[in-house]
Design a protein around this motif. Sequence first.
Motif: not given
Length: 166
Positions: A13-22, A24-34, A55-56
């Motif tokens: 969800v977070i990665a998609a929101a940032f992708k829409e903005l252009g 570069p915050k891939p889903v892997e970044q948030y999986e690493r954070y998790l 936001g986060y």
Amino acid sequence: MEIRPLQPEDPPVIAAAFKELGWPKPVEQYERYLAEQTEGTRDILVAWVDGAYAGYVTVRWESPYEPFNGIPEIQDFNVLPKLRRRGIGTALMDAAESLVATRSDIVGIGVGLYSDYGNAQRMYVRRGYLPDGRGLIYDGRQVPPMETVRNDDSLTLMFTKPLKRT
């Protein structure tokens, strides 16, 4: 508004929101954070407004910035542009500082230097953050006098703020 820890269903969800903005915050970044949250090395607080991602902010318990030497660091603070100026960032920072205050009486933060970081620069000063006095930092390294560096996301000033430990 709800602020809660990062959950396993949040990264896409977070990665998609940032992708829409252009951005570069891939889903892997948030999986690493998790994974880091599970390990206890980082906490991630996520804001939701009316059930939608807003936001986060993250708290890294062991800052990689050597001069902080044990000072927890607030990192990667983002509020979606369309939702700024509604108190979401303030609520996230309040929550992050409260979390840090359970373990430390001081918190650190870095901020970029170009205009995209202008609102954050002003916010941190208003919240009582002061520069650590080491000048420009590039990729975690102090920039010596007369050295030329690129003004990108890696160029920062580092700040600290005293907290009332809870």
